[in-house]
Every structure is written in C-alpha cells, then in structure tokens.
Design an enzyme around this catalytic site. Structure first.
Site, PDB file in Angstrom:
ATOM      1  N   ARG A 162      44.027  27.428  -5.424  1.00 17.09           N
ATOM      2  CA  ARG A 162      42.523  27.078  -4.882  1.00 17.09           C
ATOM      3  C   ARG A 162      41.883  28.459  -4.546  1.00 17.09           C
ATOM      4  O   ARG A 162      40.858  28.518  -4.524  1.00 17.09           O
ATOM      5  CB  ARG A 162      42.674  26.191  -3.649  1.00 17.09           C
ATOM      6  CG  ARG A 162      42.461  24.664  -4.058  1.00 17.09           C
ATOM      7  CD  ARG A 162      41.051  24.500  -4.292  1.00 17.09           C
ATOM      8  NE  ARG A 162      40.301  24.162  -3.094  1.00 17.09           N
ATOM      9  CZ  ARG A 162      39.056  24.928  -3.023  1.00 17.09           C
ATOM     10  NH1 ARG A 162      39.024  25.932  -3.675  1.00 17.09           N
ATOM     11  NH2 ARG A 162      38.332  24.723  -2.056  1.00 17.09           N
TER      12      ARG A 162
ATOM     13  N   TYR B 149      29.152   7.891   1.138  1.00 21.82           N
ATOM     14  CA  TYR B 149      28.897   9.185   0.610  1.00 21.82           C
ATOM     15  C   TYR B 149      27.801   9.402  -0.188  1.00 21.82           C
ATOM     16  O   TYR B 149      27.268  10.294  -0.234  1.00 21.82           O
ATOM     17  CB  TYR B 149      30.215   9.892  -0.118  1.00 21.82           C
ATOM     18  CG  TYR B 149      31.298  10.378   0.823  1.00 21.82           C
ATOM     19  CD1 TYR B 149      31.439  11.352   1.338  1.00 21.82           C
ATOM     20  CD2 TYR B 149      32.468   9.357   0.943  1.00 21.82           C
ATOM     21  CE1 TYR B 149      32.551  11.611   2.156  1.00 21.82           C
ATOM     22  CE2 TYR B 149      33.266   9.394   1.617  1.00 21.82           C
ATOM     23  CZ  TYR B 149      33.588  10.830   2.452  1.00 21.82           C
ATOM     24  OH  TYR B 149      34.655  10.980   3.387  1.00 21.82           O
TER      25      TYR B 149
ATOM     26  N   ARG C  84      46.123  21.548   0.896  1.00 20.21           N
ATOM     27  CA  ARG C  84      45.855  22.787   1.578  1.00 20.21           C
ATOM     28  C   ARG C  84      47.090  23.194   2.425  1.00 20.21           C
ATOM     29  O   ARG C  84      47.360  24.440   2.783  1.00 20.21           O
ATOM     30  CB  ARG C  84      44.868  22.866   2.498  1.00 20.21           C
ATOM     31  CG  ARG C  84      43.500  23.350   1.453  1.00 20.21           C
ATOM     32  CD  ARG C  84      42.257  23.154   2.076  1.00 20.21           C
ATOM     33  NE  ARG C  84      42.330  21.646   2.725  1.00 20.21           N
ATOM     34  CZ  ARG C  84      41.056  21.198   3.307  1.00 20.21           C
ATOM     35  NH1 ARG C  84      39.971  21.783   3.611  1.00 20.21           N
ATOM     36  NH2 ARG C  84      41.272  19.859   3.828  1.00 20.21           N
TER      37      ARG C  84
ATOM     38  N   ASP D  27      39.712  13.238  -6.989  1.00 23.23           N
ATOM     39  CA  ASP D  27      38.803  12.829  -5.876  1.00 23.23           C
ATOM     40  C   ASP D  27      38.067  11.874  -6.052  1.00 23.23           C
ATOM     41  O   ASP D  27      37.612  11.329  -7.065  1.00 23.23           O
ATOM     42  CB  ASP D  27      37.768  14.188  -5.449  1.00 23.23           C
ATOM     43  CG  ASP D  27      37.481  13.835  -3.875  1.00 23.23           C
ATOM     44  OD1 ASP D  27      38.271  14.354  -3.068  1.00 23.23           O
ATOM     45  OD2 ASP D  27      36.468  13.407  -3.562  1.00 23.23           O
TER      46      ASP D  27
ATOM     47  N   ARG E  85      47.183  12.740   0.685  1.00 14.61           N
ATOM     48  CA  ARG E  85      46.933  14.205   0.403  1.00 14.61           C
ATOM     49  C   ARG E  85      48.154  15.016   0.399  1.00 14.61           C
ATOM     50  O   ARG E  85      48.169  15.951   1.109  1.00 14.61           O
ATOM     51  CB  ARG E  85      46.000  14.475   1.765  1.00 14.61           C
ATOM     52  CG  ARG E  85      44.645  13.792   1.760  1.00 14.61           C
ATOM     53  CD  ARG E  85      43.825  14.506   0.659  1.00 14.61           C
ATOM     54  NE  ARG E  85      42.533  13.715   0.537  1.00 14.61           N
ATOM     55  CZ  ARG E  85      41.404  14.450   1.198  1.00 14.61           C
ATOM     56  NH1 ARG E  85      41.487  15.455   2.084  1.00 14.61           N
ATOM     57  NH2 ARG E  85      40.368  13.726   1.052  1.00 14.61           N
TER      58      ARG E  85
HETATM   59  O1  CP3 Z   1      47.137  14.409  -2.738  1.00 14.20           O
HETATM   60  C1  CP3 Z   1      46.321  13.764  -3.088  1.00 14.20           C
HETATM   61  O2  CP3 Z   1      46.053  12.826  -2.006  1.00 14.20           O
HETATM   62  C2  CP3 Z   1      45.575  13.475  -4.078  1.00 14.20           C
HETATM   63  C3  CP3 Z   1      44.034  14.088  -4.255  1.00 14.20           C
HETATM   64  C4  CP3 Z   1      43.000  13.291  -3.402  1.00 14.20           C
HETATM   65  C5  CP3 Z   1      41.961  14.312  -3.076  1.00 14.20           C
HETATM   66  N1  CP3 Z   1      41.027  13.376  -2.453  1.00 14.20           N
HETATM   67  C6  CP3 Z   1      41.909  15.788  -3.220  1.00 14.20           C
HETATM   68  C7  CP3 Z   1      41.168  16.523  -2.582  1.00 14.20           C
HETATM   69  C8  CP3 Z   1      42.621  12.144  -2.839  1.00 14.20           C
HETATM   70  C9  CP3 Z   1      43.557  10.692  -3.012  1.00 14.20           C
HETATM   71  C10 CP3 Z   1      41.727  12.104  -2.449  1.00 14.20           C
HETATM   72  C11 CP3 Z   1      40.822  10.986  -1.805  1.00 14.20           C
HETATM   73  C12 CP3 Z   1      39.648  11.281  -1.042  1.00 14.20           C
HETATM   74  N2  CP3 Z   1      38.652  12.070  -1.198  1.00 14.20           N
HETATM   75  C13 CP3 Z   1      39.320  10.294   0.001  1.00 14.20           C
HETATM   76  C14 CP3 Z   1      40.038   9.128   0.376  1.00 14.20           C
HETATM   77  C15 CP3 Z   1      41.356   9.327   1.237  1.00 14.20           C
HETATM   78  C16 CP3 Z   1      40.867   9.732   2.718  1.00 14.20           C
HETATM   79  O3  CP3 Z   1      41.127  10.934   3.039  1.00 14.20           O
HETATM   80  O4  CP3 Z   1      40.484   8.673   3.425  1.00 14.20           O
HETATM   81  C17 CP3 Z   1      37.958  10.725   0.437  1.00 14.20           C
HETATM   82  C18 CP3 Z   1      37.282  10.210   1.619  1.00 14.20           C
HETATM   83  C19 CP3 Z   1      37.698  11.994  -0.045  1.00 14.20           C
HETATM   84  C20 CP3 Z   1      36.267  12.653  -0.189  1.00 14.20           C
HETATM   85  C21 CP3 Z   1      36.728  14.074   0.238  1.00 14.20           C
HETATM   86  N3  CP3 Z   1      37.233  15.101  -0.617  1.00 14.20           N
HETATM   87  C22 CP3 Z   1      36.325  14.578   1.572  1.00 14.20           C
HETATM   88  C23 CP3 Z   1      35.914  14.113   2.702  1.00 14.20           C
HETATM   89  C24 CP3 Z   1      36.906  15.926   1.348  1.00 14.20           C
HETATM   90  C25 CP3 Z   1      36.744  17.186   2.234  1.00 14.20           C
HETATM   91  C26 CP3 Z   1      37.554  17.119   3.536  1.00 14.20           C
HETATM   92  C27 CP3 Z   1      39.085  17.767   3.266  1.00 14.20           C
HETATM   93  O5  CP3 Z   1      39.849  17.104   3.603  1.00 14.20           O
HETATM   94  O6  CP3 Z   1      38.938  18.891   3.001  1.00 14.20           O
HETATM   95  C28 CP3 Z   1      37.480  16.362   0.207  1.00 14.20           C
HETATM   96  C29 CP3 Z   1      38.178  17.678  -0.526  1.00 14.20           C
HETATM   97  C30 CP3 Z   1      39.434  17.259  -1.190  1.00 14.20           C
HETATM   98  N4  CP3 Z   1      39.785  16.332  -2.150  1.00 14.20           N
HETATM   99  C31 CP3 Z   1      40.604  18.334  -0.725  1.00 14.20           C
HETATM  100  C32 CP3 Z   1      41.357  17.643  -1.613  1.00 14.20           C
HETATM  101  C33 CP3 Z   1      42.871  18.152  -1.652  1.00 14.20           C
HETATM  102  C34 CP3 Z   1      40.539  19.520   0.102  1.00 14.20           C
HETATM  103  C35 CP3 Z   1      40.944  20.590  -0.205  1.00 14.20           C
HETATM  104  C36 CP3 Z   1      40.266  21.579  -0.904  1.00 14.20           C
HETATM  105  O7  CP3 Z   1      39.158  22.018  -0.494  1.00 14.20           O
HETATM  106  O8  CP3 Z   1      40.959  22.410  -1.855  1.00 14.20           O
END
Ligand code: CP3
Length: 349
Positions: free
Chosen positions: A42, A155, A33, A78, A29
């Site tokens: 965003r 999910y 944010r 994602d 990540r």
């Molecule tokens: O920088 C990076 O890591 C690259 C991009 C990336 C995102 N999601 C973008 C994202 C990666 C590698 C992921 C993987 C991901 N997505 C996982 C596995 C990693 C982990 O954390 O265990 C999972 C479980 C998800 C599913 C997911 N996506 C959730 C549960 C959420 C909401 C929770 C949160 O962190 O806000 C997301 C949203 C998400 N995916 C964001 C980002 C940057 C949140 C930011 C936003 O709303 O802009």
C-alpha cells in the site's frame, strides 16, 4: 442448480451445517493495514490500483492465508468498486475513507446510472478470483463478496461514510419510487456480479449489508427486504452458500434470515447462544468483538473461548469477528486466535 462434489474444506462443511473436523475461522478485513506485508504494498500502490491489478490483488488476498492459517480467503476488492462503471467518481481519501464526487441525490441522478456488465467492467476482480482459486489448497475456501443493496445505496447517496444516513433516508422516504428503482438495479447487478465470481472460482459469497442496522424492522421490511429477497433467491441457484452480514442487527436477525442467506453474520452485541435459538435453521458466523484483539492475550483468549461456548458444540458455526479487523490489531494476536479456535474444537462437530 449445480450439484457439487462433497466439500472437503471445513468452512464449506460448517456452512452446510455438517461436522467440519474443527470450527473454521476467518476474519472480515483479514487482508489489510494491520499486516506489515499489506502496508508495504500500500505504501507504493493505491487501494483502487491494487484492485485493478489481479496479480497484486491475488497476492494481498493470500497474505493472511499464509500468515494466519485461516480456513477461508476473501477476495481482495471493495464493495464500492462497481459504482465506478455505474458512473460514480470514487476515490479513497487518506484518513477519510471512500469519497464519491457526484453522489446520487435525486431521481434523475438514479435514472442516469449506467448498467454494468461485471464480466467486462469488473474483469480485473474476476481475474483475481481465478488466480486465487488456482493458488489455494482445497482445505481453504474462497469467499467472493459484494455489498448489500442498502449499504451500497447509502454510500452512493451520502457520497461517503455516514453516521446518521440522513441523505439516504431523505431519498428513501421522499422519493420511494426512485429508491425502489435504485435498490432493484443494485440487487439485479449483484446477482450477475456474484454469479460471475462463482463462475471464476468463488466457493461461497458474502453479502455485506453492513449498515442495515440503522433501519427499524418495519422500514427494513418496506424499503429493503423485497430487494434482498430477490437477490438471495437468485443466489440460491448458484449452488454455493451465501452469508448475509450486517452490524447492529439484533432487532433484525430473523428478518435478515427471511431475506435470505444460508449463513447469518452476527455481531458481538448478540450472544451466539441467542442467535442459535433465533435461527434454528441457519449456520451462523461471528462474533468476537474486533476490539478483543487489542486486549492482553489472556483476556482475548477468554473472550474467544466464550464465543465458542455460546456457539455450542453443534455443526454450523463459522468463527469470525463481529465486524472487520481494526488497523491497530497485533498480527500475533490474530494468529493465536486462529490456533486457539482450531485447538479447542479439533475433533468436534
Ligand atoms: O480482507 C478483506 O476483508 C477483503 C477486502 C475488503 C475490502 N473492503 C478492502 C478494503 C472487503 C471485504 C471490503 C468490504 C467493504 N468495503 C465494506 C463492508 C465491510 C464492512 O467493513 O462493513 C465496506 C463498508 C467498504 C467500504 C470501505 N472501503 C470503507 C468505508 C473504507 C474506509 C475505511 C477503512 O476501513 O479504511 C474502505 C477502504 C478499504 N477497503 C480498505 C481495505 C483493505 C482500507 C485499507 C486501505 O486504505 O488500504
């Protein structure tokens, strides 16, 4: 298998358990944010829209590389994107995380899932890989990724994030044949998807099976291992290193390694010295507690040094957090950790 030229990026050398010049570092990540330049984008664009626009997704992928000096970029996408062409209604609700409008609850729901062709249905993400690959210097590796079969299934079944994985386990225990059908389909799709990412320029891949730690070792063996094993054994043919990651997996470390991956992700609950002993034939990635980045700098620096000490001066360690960066993390602390890891390991294996 493709025979690649000797890699120059420290990340790729460490992945191959070769001396890398310094311990490579990147953060799960790392685009997100906590970065003001990400928040600026965003503010005007939804997460799904960023993913659908390759120039924007490439820009967001490169932001932390420029800002932090990390040794790897991770594609901005994602793990849940592929569920959309499979026929699920995905949205990211503010403050709630992902929401799926029509979750899979019955064998009939699973039977209705559409087959996905990543080259057509996820073309924007593959174009992002091409753009980022073209923009990166050789010393920075590009990591592609996908969700692990259990985590993506969870999910799709829960309809969002979950604490107890009750619906997932209800289906897993109650409709075993449909469960295996679902995981086999997700694993087969993931091979195809990651192969397409590698073709587009990804130099390593990470499989995020983030939530497998909620399973006992024996349930993991019965319900997940065959599918992850099939996935990783096909990935070996791509000729790039694969990272196998999960959280809360202290009881599963050897089993995850048995499922596959050249590099095993370790969270902060397991000391890396223990992981080294339990995984003598693998590279390891991790494992600073993401919350350590919220601590005063001296404390964070101490924890960073401790991670390096436990990893030992042995090739095959990729420095990372034990899970993703938290949104409230100060950017300056992240940058200082990168510098400290590089400084302390410069010139060593
Ligand atoms: O920088 C990076 O890591 C690259 C991009 C990336 C995102 N999601 C973008 C994202 C990666 C590698 C992921 C993987 C991901 N997505 C996982 C596995 C990693 C982990 O954390 O265990 C999972 C479980 C998800 C599913 C997911 N996506 C959730 C549960 C959420 C909401 C929770 C949160 O962190 O806000 C997301 C949203 C998400 N995916 C964001 C980002 C940057 C949140 C930011 C936003 O709303 O802009």
């Amino acid at each position: 298998m493709v025979v690649a030229a000797a890699p120059k990026a420290p990340f790729l050398l460490a992945a191959a358990r070769r001396p890398a010049g310094h311990t490579p570092v990147w953060f799960m990540r790392q685009a997100g944010r906590y970065l003001p330049e990400y928040r600026a984008i965003r503010a005007k664009t939804s997460l799904l829209e960023i993913c659908a626009r390759p120039e924007l997704a490439a820009e967001v992928t490169l932001q932390p590389v420029r800002r932090l000096g990390v040794d790897a970029a991770i594609l901005f996408a994602d793990i849940l994107l592929p569920l959309v062409p499979m026929g699920l209604e995905l949205r990211f609700a503010a403050g709630e995380g992902p929401v799926i409008g029509n979750p899979l609850r019955t064998p009939a729901d699973i039977a209705r899932l559409r087959a996905v062709n990543p080259r057509e249905d996820l073309a924007a993400t593959l174009e992002t890989v091409r753009l980022v690959h073209a923009a990166l210097e050789e010393r920075v590796a590009l990591i592609g990724f996908a969700g692990g079969p259990f985590t993506v299934a969870s999910y799709a079944i829960e309809g969002g994030s979950s604490r107890h994985f009750a619906e997932t386990k209800r289906l897993m225990y109650g409709a075993e044949e449909a469960w295996h059908d679902l995981l086999a389909r997700l694993a087969a799709f993931t091979v195809d998807y990651l192969a397409a990412q590698v073709e587009a320029g990804a130099q390593a891949v990470q499989v995020f099976d983030s939530w497998v730690g909620c399973l006992s070792a024996s349930d993991y063996r019965r319900f997940v291992l065959p599918h992850s094993q099939a996935l990783f054994s096909s990935l070996r043919r791509l000729g790039v290193p694969a990272i196998h990651f999960g959280v809360g997996t202290a009881h599963l470390i050897e089993t995850l390694a048995e499922a596959g991956g050249e590099i095993i992700g370790i969270d902060w609950r397991t000391p890396l010295s223990e992981a080294r002993l339990r995984l003598p034939d693998h590279a390891i990635q991790g494992n600073l507690d993401p919350a350590a980045l919220l601590a005063p700098w001296e404390r964070c620096a101490r924890e960073t040094r401790e991670v390096l000490r436990q990893a030992g001066n042995i090739p095959g360690h990729i420095f990372n957090l034990g899970h993703g960066i938290l949104p409230q993390t100060p950017v300056d602390t992240v940058r200082r950790v990168v510098d400290l890891v590089h400084e302390l390991t410069e010139g060593q294996s």
